[in-house]
Write an enzyme that holds these catalytic residues in place. Structure first.
Site, PDB file in Angstrom:
ATOM      1  N   ASP A 145       0.873  -1.173   0.000  1.00 22.14           N
ATOM      2  CA  ASP A 145       0.000   0.000   0.000  1.00 22.14           C
ATOM      3  C   ASP A 145       0.912   1.226   0.000  1.00 22.14           C
ATOM      4  O   ASP A 145       1.970   1.199  -0.612  1.00 22.14           O
ATOM      5  CB  ASP A 145      -0.947  -0.033   1.206  1.00 22.14           C
ATOM      6  CG  ASP A 145      -2.267   0.696   0.941  1.00 22.14           C
ATOM      7  OD1 ASP A 145      -2.199   1.869   0.539  1.00 22.14           O
ATOM      8  OD2 ASP A 145      -3.344   0.120   1.146  1.00 22.14           O
ATOM      9  N   HIS A 164       1.631   1.853  -3.332  1.00 18.55           N
ATOM     10  CA  HIS A 164       0.574   2.632  -3.981  1.00 18.55           C
ATOM     11  C   HIS A 164       0.974   4.091  -4.103  1.00 18.55           C
ATOM     12  O   HIS A 164       0.688   4.744  -5.097  1.00 18.55           O
ATOM     13  CB  HIS A 164      -0.734   2.515  -3.192  1.00 18.55           C
ATOM     14  CG  HIS A 164      -1.340   1.154  -3.265  1.00 18.55           C
ATOM     15  ND1 HIS A 164      -2.551   0.840  -2.689  1.00 18.55           N
ATOM     16  CD2 HIS A 164      -0.915   0.004  -3.854  1.00 18.55           C
ATOM     17  CE1 HIS A 164      -2.835  -0.426  -2.913  1.00 18.55           C
ATOM     18  NE2 HIS A 164      -1.855  -0.967  -3.611  1.00 18.55           N
TER      19      HIS A 164
END
Length: 509
Positions: free
Chosen positions: A292, A326
């Site tokens: 993430d 991300h």
């Protein structure tokens, strides 16, 4: 050539070789300790390990440029050194050592070191206490138990008539959650140091299975700190975290130096370091490869975040390498308490979806003020620069209140973004879009400065949406898109081999 001290503990000294490179040196450089060559490095940020407490060391570096200044540093004092094996710990990877490690921590006199070495120690969560150093040697590994029944639960809060103490947390809100492998509650003056590894031991059959479903309680982090101060984590490798890897909340004077954080690219919600409502935080020399955001700065979500009202502020991020994730450095989306004075420099972003990213939406409220980033290199980043005030994740993210592009009434739920500066950056092999900045029509983004930025695109770019918001088209090789910005200043911005217009402005003053 100059070096400067960043952090010292009883067992370690961390220093910086000063230059304008991003994370890596131009050439290999020798490190000398007390006149003897200790090691050869290729990094700007370096740590000397296995030192003797309360001892003076002289450190300098040498390469083809010559010899640096000499740092004279005395390691911190340690009253005693405790070996967890003396408390019954067995490093065979099978024996459960939770009680032994916890007993060693609780038994340690003030300013003592708890040593973990020579083995793989299986353990459940342990609680930290003030004024200790936990040193995990390079030949040691802490491996987390998989069974959630072995994890105690932190309630969302502890309450009395005139006060609430927030304890458990999940994605920006008070919530019951499992205790983390290292859990610190109201502790001060703690070091976690060494070249060893903390393995969260997560996989698709345990913590990453049905990750959005609460099973007994919300997932633990690997290290969780709440209401703590003067915490340093130096050199440690952390991998396979159950969720956010390192999550300090309501804490201050935190240092994260020369670490490695590795979680699989497809592991859910495995952010690297997420300071939430924290003050005076240094993240320096950390290498990330996660599932993430690499770093996500937060301050609570929605009404409870605004009521608590503790911002994240004075965050310093330097010489980090974001290898997968991300986002490289992300502000939000849980930012209702406010985020201010964030400085990012000399970092390398590779293969992240976004580079520098601010994400929020109506309903959050809060003020983001003073995000300054400079001297950053990005390579193979899909969209290097994003400011998105229509962020659509979470259960309420798909509502018309969030996605509506009309000018709505300004309320306490309306977020504010202002004073954003991105300068002196090179972004190579971008794919989707050079930059995408879309503010709210009722409260435009206030002052964005882009200076000395060069962006080019990969030969065979991926096609995708540039930001996580509804009703925008996928694209590739897009230029800069600006919408709803008050005071946009652009100096020396170069976009190479874009498809279509290099800069699109709508509702920009």
């Amino acid at each position: 050539m100059k070096i400067k001290l960043l952090c010292k503990t009883p067992k370690t000294i961390t220093f910086q070789i000063i230059n304008e490179n991003c994370f890596y040196l131009d050439e290999e450089t020798e490190i000398y300790v007390n006149g003897e060559k200790e090691l050869v490095t290729s990094k700007n940020i370096n740590t000397i390990y296995n030192l003797i407490p309360d001892k003076e060391y002289i450190i300098f570096v040498k390469n083809s440029e010559g010899e640096s200044n000499k740092l004279k540093v005395k390691t911190e004092f340690a009253a005693f050194i405790l070996d967890i094996r003396e408390f019954g710990a067995v490093g065979d990877g099978k024996t459960v050592n939770t009680f032994a490690i916890q007993t060693a921590i609780l038994s340690a006199p003030e300013n003592s070191i708890i040593e973990i070495r020579d083995g793989n120690y299986l353990t459940g969560p342990v609680l930290l206490k003030s004024n200790i150093t936990i040193n995990i040697a390079g030949n040691a590994r802490l491996t987390a138990l998989k069974e959630r029944e072995m994890y105690p639960i932190l309630p969302a809060s502890i309450n009395k008539a005139d006060r609430t103490f927030y304890l458990g947390s999940w994605e920006g809100e008070p919530a019951a959650c499992f205790a983390s492998l290292f859990t610190g509650v109201s502790v001060n003056n703690v070091n976690i140091t060494g070249e060893g590894t903390i393995d969260g031991n997560s996989d698709r059959e345990t913590w990453w299975k049905d990750a959005k479903i609460k099973r007994i309680s919300w997932r633990p982090r690997t290290i969780f700190l709440t209401d703590c101060s003067n915490i340093n984590i130096v050199g440690i490798n952390i991998e396979n975290s159950p969720s956010w890897t390192l999550h300090p909340v309501f804490s201050s004077n935190l240092g994260f130096f020369d670490m490695k954080i590795r979680n699989p690219k497809d592991s859910p919600n495995t952010d690297g370091i997420d300071p939430e409502s924290c003050k005076n935080v240094s993240i320096i020399g950390v290498k990330f490869s996660v599932g993430d955001d690499c770093i996500a700065i937060k301050s609570g979500k929605g009404k409870i975040g605004r009521e608590i009202g503790i911002p994240s502020e004075n965050i310093n991020i330097e010489n980090c390498h974001m290898e997968f994730g991300h986002g490289g450095v992300v502000i939000g989306s849980e930012m209702s308490g406010g985020i201010k004075n964030v400085n990012i420099k000399n970092c390398l972003f590779e293969n992240t979806d976004r580079g520098l990213r601010i994400k929020t939406r109506r309903g959050r409220g809060g003020i983001i003020d003073g995000i300054h980033a400079e001297n950053i290199v990005m390579d193979k980043v899909l969209t290097p620069f994003v400011i998105n005030e229509f962020y659509y994740c979470d259960s309420d993210g798909k509502t018309e209140y969030v996605w509506n592009k009309d000018k709505l009434e300004i309320t306490e739920e309306t977020p504010v973004i202002k004073n954003i500066t991105f300068k002196n950056m090179v972004c190579k092999n971008s794919e989707v879009c050079a930059g995408f900045m879309y503010g709210l029509p009722e409260r435009k983004i206030e002052r964005v400065v882009l200076e000395n930025l060069t962006i080019d695109f990969a030969e065979d770019p991926r096609r995708d949406i540039p930001a996580m918001m509804d009703f925008i088209d996928s694209q590739s090789r897009g230029g800069f898109y600006f919408n709803n910005i008050k005071d946009l200043e652009i100096k020396n911005l170069t976009v190479k081999n874009a498809e279509g217009e290099e800069i699109i402005r709508n509702n920009v003053e």
